[in-house]
Design a protein around this motif. Structure first.
Motif, PDB file in Angstrom:
ATOM      1  N   ARG A 395       0.842  -1.202   0.000  1.00  0.00           N
ATOM      2  CA  ARG A 395       0.000   0.000   0.000  1.00  0.00           C
ATOM      3  C   ARG A 395       0.876   1.250   0.000  1.00  0.00           C
ATOM      4  N   LEU A 396       0.716   2.075  -1.021  1.00  0.00           N
ATOM      5  CA  LEU A 396       1.464   3.322  -1.084  1.00  0.00           C
ATOM      6  C   LEU A 396       0.848   4.382  -0.186  1.00  0.00           C
ATOM      7  N   PHE A 397      -0.478   4.277   0.047  1.00  0.00           N
ATOM      8  CA  PHE A 397      -1.192   5.314   0.788  1.00  0.00           C
ATOM      9  C   PHE A 397      -2.005   4.688   1.919  1.00  0.00           C
ATOM     10  N   ASN A 398      -2.262   5.511   2.958  1.00  0.00           N
ATOM     11  CA  ASN A 398      -3.139   5.036   4.021  1.00  0.00           C
ATOM     12  C   ASN A 398      -4.592   5.334   3.659  1.00  0.00           C
ATOM     13  N   ASP A 399      -5.497   5.045   4.553  1.00  0.00           N
ATOM     14  CA  ASP A 399      -6.927   5.202   4.258  1.00  0.00           C
ATOM     15  C   ASP A 399      -7.326   6.656   4.024  1.00  0.00           C
ATOM     16  N   ASN A 400      -6.500   7.586   4.483  1.00  0.00           N
ATOM     17  CA  ASN A 400      -6.800   9.006   4.298  1.00  0.00           C
ATOM     18  C   ASN A 400      -6.165   9.582   3.036  1.00  0.00           C
ATOM     19  N   GLY A 401      -5.555   8.705   2.225  1.00  0.00           N
ATOM     20  CA  GLY A 401      -4.928   9.173   0.990  1.00  0.00           C
ATOM     21  C   GLY A 401      -3.559   9.793   1.178  1.00  0.00           C
ATOM     22  N   GLU A 402      -2.965   9.655   2.361  1.00  0.00           N
ATOM     23  CA  GLU A 402      -1.637  10.188   2.625  1.00  0.00           C
ATOM     24  C   GLU A 402      -0.576   9.112   2.358  1.00  0.00           C
ATOM     25  N   ALA A 403       0.545   9.534   1.835  1.00  0.00           N
ATOM     26  CA  ALA A 403       1.626   8.597   1.545  1.00  0.00           C
ATOM     27  C   ALA A 403       2.087   7.893   2.808  1.00  0.00           C
ATOM     28  N   ARG A 404       2.173   6.562   2.744  1.00  0.00           N
ATOM     29  CA  ARG A 404       2.730   5.817   3.864  1.00  0.00           C
ATOM     30  C   ARG A 404       4.092   5.213   3.500  1.00  0.00           C
ATOM     31  N   ILE A 405       4.519   5.392   2.257  1.00  0.00           N
ATOM     32  CA  ILE A 405       5.885   5.045   1.855  1.00  0.00           C
ATOM     33  C   ILE A 405       6.661   6.350   1.742  1.00  0.00           C
ATOM     34  N   HIS A 406       7.657   6.521   2.594  1.00  0.00           N
ATOM     35  CA  HIS A 406       8.460   7.736   2.594  1.00  0.00           C
ATOM     36  C   HIS A 406       9.837   7.415   2.031  1.00  0.00           C
ATOM     37  N   ASP A 407      10.083   7.834   0.798  1.00  0.00           N
ATOM     38  CA  ASP A 407      11.387   7.617   0.173  1.00  0.00           C
ATOM     39  C   ASP A 407      12.215   8.880   0.366  1.00  0.00           C
ATOM     40  N   VAL A 408      13.207   8.795   1.242  1.00  0.00           N
ATOM     41  CA  VAL A 408      13.991   9.979   1.619  1.00  0.00           C
ATOM     42  C   VAL A 408      14.807  10.491   0.436  1.00  0.00           C
ATOM     43  N   SER A 409      15.306   9.594  -0.417  1.00  0.00           N
ATOM     44  CA  SER A 409      16.052  10.032  -1.599  1.00  0.00           C
ATOM     45  C   SER A 409      15.150  10.810  -2.549  1.00  0.00           C
ATOM     46  N   LEU A 410      13.938  10.330  -2.734  1.00  0.00           N
ATOM     47  CA  LEU A 410      12.995  11.011  -3.615  1.00  0.00           C
ATOM     48  C   LEU A 410      12.637  12.389  -3.057  1.00  0.00           C
ATOM     49  N   MET A 411      12.492  12.479  -1.734  1.00  0.00           N
ATOM     50  CA  MET A 411      12.229  13.784  -1.131  1.00  0.00           C
ATOM     51  C   MET A 411      13.418  14.725  -1.343  1.00  0.00           C
ATOM     52  N   ALA A 412      14.625  14.192  -1.192  1.00  0.00           N
ATOM     53  CA  ALA A 412      15.823  15.010  -1.399  1.00  0.00           C
ATOM     54  C   ALA A 412      15.895  15.509  -2.832  1.00  0.00           C
ATOM     55  N   TYR A 413      15.493  14.672  -3.769  1.00  0.00           N
ATOM     56  CA  TYR A 413      15.463  15.084  -5.184  1.00  0.00           C
ATOM     57  C   TYR A 413      14.501  16.246  -5.400  1.00  0.00           C
ATOM     58  N   LEU A 414      13.330  16.181  -4.802  1.00  0.00           N
ATOM     59  CA  LEU A 414      12.364  17.266  -4.969  1.00  0.00           C
ATOM     60  C   LEU A 414      12.873  18.571  -4.363  1.00  0.00           C
ATOM     61  N   LEU A 415      13.676  18.465  -3.318  1.00  0.00           N
ATOM     62  CA  LEU A 415      14.239  19.667  -2.695  1.00  0.00           C
ATOM     63  C   LEU A 415      15.384  20.254  -3.517  1.00  0.00           C
ATOM     64  N   ASP A 416      16.167  19.398  -4.163  1.00  0.00           N
ATOM     65  CA  ASP A 416      17.296  19.864  -4.969  1.00  0.00           C
ATOM     66  C   ASP A 416      17.457  18.942  -6.168  1.00  0.00           C
ATOM     67  N   PRO A 417      16.740  19.237  -7.267  1.00  0.00           N
ATOM     68  CA  PRO A 417      16.745  18.325  -8.416  1.00  0.00           C
ATOM     69  C   PRO A 417      17.968  18.439  -9.319  1.00  0.00           C
ATOM     70  N   THR A 418      18.943  19.253  -8.948  1.00  0.00           N
ATOM     71  CA  THR A 418      20.103  19.453  -9.816  1.00  0.00           C
ATOM     72  C   THR A 418      21.258  18.519  -9.503  1.00  0.00           C
ATOM     73  N   ARG A 419      21.152  17.714  -8.447  1.00  0.00           N
ATOM     74  CA  ARG A 419      22.235  16.812  -8.088  1.00  0.00           C
ATOM     75  C   ARG A 419      22.234  15.577  -8.982  1.00  0.00           C
ATOM     76  N   THR A 420      23.354  14.842  -8.937  1.00  0.00           N
ATOM     77  CA  THR A 420      23.451  13.594  -9.686  1.00  0.00           C
ATOM     78  C   THR A 420      23.367  12.375  -8.781  1.00  0.00           C
ATOM     79  N   ASN A 421      23.370  12.590  -7.463  1.00  0.00           N
ATOM     80  CA  ASN A 421      23.393  11.452  -6.543  1.00  0.00           C
ATOM     81  C   ASN A 421      22.634  11.799  -5.272  1.00  0.00           C
ATOM     82  N   TYR A 422      21.802  10.846  -4.826  1.00  0.00           N
ATOM     83  CA  TYR A 422      21.026  11.049  -3.593  1.00  0.00           C
ATOM     84  C   TYR A 422      21.221   9.859  -2.657  1.00  0.00           C
ATOM     85  N   GLY A 423      22.491   9.432  -2.551  1.00  0.00           N
ATOM     86  CA  GLY A 423      22.822   8.295  -1.712  1.00  0.00           C
ATOM     87  C   GLY A 423      22.922   8.656  -0.248  1.00  0.00           C
ATOM     88  N   TYR A 424      23.232   7.658   0.561  1.00  0.00           N
ATOM     89  CA  TYR A 424      23.250   7.824   2.024  1.00  0.00           C
ATOM     90  C   TYR A 424      24.215   8.915   2.480  1.00  0.00           C
TER      91      TYR A 424
END
Length: 874
Positions: A395-424
């Motif tokens: 399940r990607l979302f909970n019953d309220n339609g909110e994301a329950r899978i939190h991908d930290v790399s994907l969030m980092a990309y949205l904050l700074d999409p100009t990087r080439t790497n979003y590793g640990y």
């Protein structure tokens, strides 16, 4: 048993350069490749614990192989400008560390690896060869193992005699036999034209080696194949010689020469000058010279001991572990997308870390569905490996339609999409989390999975404060499922037609090459900028347009400006086009075909482009030219697979111009689109003050150039170059354009003004692009940032819309139970394979869904077509 570790320095430095973002020392020296190389070396020390070490490098391009075949590696471009100085720098660093560095005139680094391995490997001394080049698999033996980099510079696969047959289907003795037949595009080894990996494997499996194939040529089935083998016999044997690594170089080295003489007093000041102070403590600790040395902390200094007491096995995955809790997940994988498998999974609820080998997929899926939130940096990989024929039903979302899978790399990309790497390593810095500890695999993975929980809290706060949560929740997270479906589906390619097309293109390439030689009056390496520059600018006296640090520039822009100076220029451009299509697509596609299904499974990259556009790799199916005849010939190789009848393409028409009309609110543009006008003819009529029916094809073409050029902030210089008119004429055209579309000018000016004030711009859906150079004193940097401010909201909004559309299309296909399925997204186009019984319904679904996915002031128009191959649907 003692160990000699031999490192393929050139190969790994290249990989390190492309794996890490740009880094420079205080003096401006590029250092990212050297830094990456050293981090890899530290990890190798910890995992292999070598007793002896040597690093081998290539020394120039001229070797005994280029004497055998002048075009050997002739297709390789020069190393990137920032990489070149790092070759000498890494050698200086290694020597300061007391490591033996070897390079020999006339030989390649591979020959050094082979000769050292042959000389020293024995029952008392194991040789460990570290490389990114599969050619070295021919060196595998009882006492020599190859550690092959699989991803970037951190993940390695150990190849032994025991596992090589299972991994590749053949042993070390067959490596050069395979290369003799299939060639190697990366080294420009010709092989037998038209023979790919599948055919080569079949022949070698049946006959054993090249000699046996030709001794039994009459027994080989297939008239074309037999003809190719006979016509190219010399090429086959030449290719085998080129692919054979030399193992008998005359070395004076003895084993004692490879004992590392490490002196911290020599290393420390050098690392400090390069800005590598964070590496020094860890290296000193490994070398046993850290007594009294102040721990500086940082990325590779273990700031706090990671206890493995909290690590328990998979039996701890009970309801009390996961029910209603936030669970962090780190996955160790093997293989390649989209057919990877799980080695281990580490899960943490904040109190305990559970390790499992992932064998019970149903249990893991149940655990992840039972958690309140799942935190990871690998959401796409997680759904891939827990699924079988399709992505896992997590399940990607909970019953309220909110994301329950939190991908930290994907969030980092949205904050700074100009990087080439979003590793640990980057994430620890971005979200101010303690450094990841290094050591054994368990130590590192436990450290990572524990850090994830802290990262998630920081990432959520930052995402929400930057108004990016809705973008993550509504577009990017559901997109993961859509991309995985397409990657699993793959697209069918006809391997026989691919082989025939490859032969045809290579024949044409040879003809063009001969024409170039005839005009030039001599043979030379067309792929060498240096040799080409001498021919064009010294021998033929063409005007010099631009120079580089190493000589004359012969880039595409320069050649385009020289088209009318000599017929050789057009031929060189033609040669480059065909050569790129052969190496990048025809030969590149051949090795990526699934031998059982004849499908190609590209990987869609969600976190690469700064605008939010998707990219694809292995292979890059998005860059196959669509407007050229040869590009269409390649697209024509793709068909509906077994069980399907036709391909369907759904393509947004002029979506960026329609977005410009919506965002600017320009009445004339909106009127043109609302009334269904030919926008380029309409623009020409508006600008030139003529009736639309009086507009010539050339005038329409000019209007088209400025319509699309305006989106990218085109200048009068750029327009004059594109249209072949004077800058004064170009400026007048632009001024007239803005006088007819005044709200467009106002919108562009406002975007630039907002960027100067805030340092960022956004799309309609909130996608963020920060512009650090917008107020730079450097004119070129500032100008580029201003053009980016104009373009990003338009191009980024187009990216958001196609993502929304493909998510909706995939959802409806699943919901309505269609057999027809989504295969590709290429810019503004979706490609599906469809059965005839569903054809009209699928076409209607595509058109309605894509046109209605967002409400603009102008209509979105989608062109939907079907045909027997990909070239014909456009």
């Amino acid at each position: 048993m003692k160990k000699l570790m031999i490192i393929d320095g050139s190969s790994l430095l290249f990989r390190a350069f492309f794996a890490l973002p740009p880094l420079k020392s205080a003096l401006g020296t590029p250092t990212n490749a050297v830094y990456g190389f050293l981090t890899m070396l530290i990890k190798l020390y910890e995992e292999i614990h070598p007793d002896y070490i040597a690093v081998a490098f290539d020394k120039g391009r001229q070797t005994f192989r280029t004497e055998m075949y002048s075009e050997y590696k002739g297709n390789r471009p020069d190393a990137p400008e920032d990489l070149r100085p790092q070759f000498s720098l890494i050698q200086d660093v290694l020597k300061a560390m007391g490591i033996c560095v070897i390079e020999e005139e006339g030989f390649e680094g591979d020959d050094i690896l082979g000769s050292l391995s042959k000389k020293f490997a024995s029952s008392e001394l194991a040789v460990q060869i570290i490389t990114g080049d599969r050619d070295n698999l021919q060196l595998v033996s009882d006492c020599s193992h190859v550690f092959l980099t699989k991803k970037g510079i951190s993940d390695m696969l150990e190849i032994t005699l025991e596992n090589m047959q299972d991994l590749y289907g053949y042993g070390p003795d067959k490596v050069i036999q395979m290369k003799a037949l299939m060639g190697d595009s990366s080294d420009n080894i010709p092989g037998v034209p038209g023979v790919g990996e599948k055919t080569a494997f079949k022949l070698i499996s049946e006959y054993g080696d090249l000699e046996s194939i030709y001794e039994n040529i009459d027994t080989i089935s297939g008239k074309k194949l037999k003809e190719r083998l006979l016509e190219n016999k010399e090429l086959a044997f030449l290719s085998r010689d080129l692919a054979t690594i030399k193992t008998d170089m005359d070395f004076s080295y003895e084993l004692d020469d490879f004992v590392q003489q490490f002196h911290l007093s020599e290393v420390k000041p050098m690392f400090e000058s390069l800005g590598f102070t964070k590496l020094t403590p860890r290296l000193a600790q490994i070398m046993g010279t850290d007594d009294g040395f102040e721990d500086m902390g940082g990325l590779f200094a273990v700031q706090e001991e990671v206890s493995l007491d909290e690590l328990v096995d998979g039996t701890a995955l009970t309801e009390s572990f996961y029910e209603g809790k936030t669970i962090a997940v780190h996955v160790v994988l093997s293989g390649h997308a989209p057919f990877r498998s799980i080695v281990n999974i580490y899960l943490s609820n904040g109190d305990v870390v559970v390790k499992t080998d992932g064998s019970d997929i149903d249990l893991l899926t149940h655990v992840l569905n039972g958690a309140a939130i799942v935190v990871t940096t690998q959401a796409k990989e997680l759904l891939e490996v827990l699924g079988t024929d399709a992505p896992a039903d997590i399940r990607l979302f909970n019953d309220n339609g909110e994301a329950r899978i939190h991908d930290v790399s994907l969030m980092a990309y949205l904050l700074d999409p100009t990087r080439t790497n979003y590793g640990y390593l980057y994430l620890t810095e971005r979200f101010s989390v303690s450094s990841i500890a290094t050591g054994s695999v368990d130590v590192e993975c436990v450290s990572m999975v524990k850090a994830l929980l802290a990262m998630n809290n920081a990432a959520l706060d930052t995402i929400r404060s930057n108004d990016l949560w809705n973008l993550y929740n509504a577009i990017e997270l559901p997109l993961i499922h859509t991309l995985l479906v397409m990657e699993k589906n793959g697209i069918y390619i006809d391997p026989d037609k691919l082989a025939d097309t490859t032969v045809r293109f290579k024949t044409e390439l040879e003809l063009v090459q001969q024409e170039i030689y005839k005009i030039a009056g001599e043979t030379f390496n067309i792929n060498s900028p240096k040799q080409l520059g001498i021919i064009l600018f010294e021998k033929m006296n063409l005007p010099v347009i631009k120079k580089t640090k190493t000589g004359y520039s012969t880039d595409a822009e320069v050649l385009d400006m020289l088209r009318n100076e000599s017929p050789i220029v057009e031929k060189i451009l033609q040669y480059r086009t065909i050569a790129k299509l052969v190496s990048t697509y025809l030969e590149g596609l051949a090795v990526l075909i699934n031998p059982n299904t004849h499908r190609i499974h590209t990987t869609f990259n969600q976190m690469v482009t700064a605008t939010g556009r998707l990219s694809s790799s292995e292979p890059n199916l998005q860059n196959i030219p669509v407007r050229t005849e040869k590009g269409r010939e390649i697209r024509a190789l793709f068909y509906p697979g077994e069980g399907f009848d036709t391909l369907v393409s759904a393509d947004y028409s002029q979506i960026e111009l329609r977005i410009l009309a919506h965002l600017s609110g320009d009445k004339a543009l909106i009127k043109a689109f609302t009334e269904g006008k030919d926008i380029h003819r309409f623009t020409a009529a508006e600008v030139l003050g003529k009736a639309q029916e009086e507009i010539t094809s050339e005038e329409r073409s000019h209007a088209k150039a400025i319509n699309f050029g305006i989106i990218y902030g085109i200048s009068d210089f750029g327009l004059s170059r594109d249209l072949g008119i004077t800058r004064v004429e170009a400026k007048n055209y632009i001024d007239l354009y803005f006088s007819r579309y005044p709200r467009v000018k106002e919108y562009m000016d406002n975007m630039v003004k907002e960027a100067h004030e805030t340092g960022k711009v956004r799309t309609m859906f909130g996608r963020l692009r920060e512009l650090p150079d917008i107020n730079s004193r450097n004119f070129n940097r500032r100008s580029f940032a201003e053009r980016t401010a104009m373009n990003t909201p338009i191009q980024g909004t187009a990216a958001d819309i196609i993502k929304l559309a493909m998510n909706k299309v995939e959802s409806l296909l699943e919901e309505k139970g269609f057999t027809s399925r989504l295969l590709l997204q290429v810019h503004d186009e979706l490609v599906l394979e469809v059965i005839n019984d569903e054809l009209e319904a699928v076409k209607a679904l595509l058109k309605e869904t894509m046109e209605c996915v967002v409400d603009l002031q102008v209509p979105l128009i989608v062109d939907v077509h079907d045909a027997e191959n990909w070239a014909l649907v456009k």
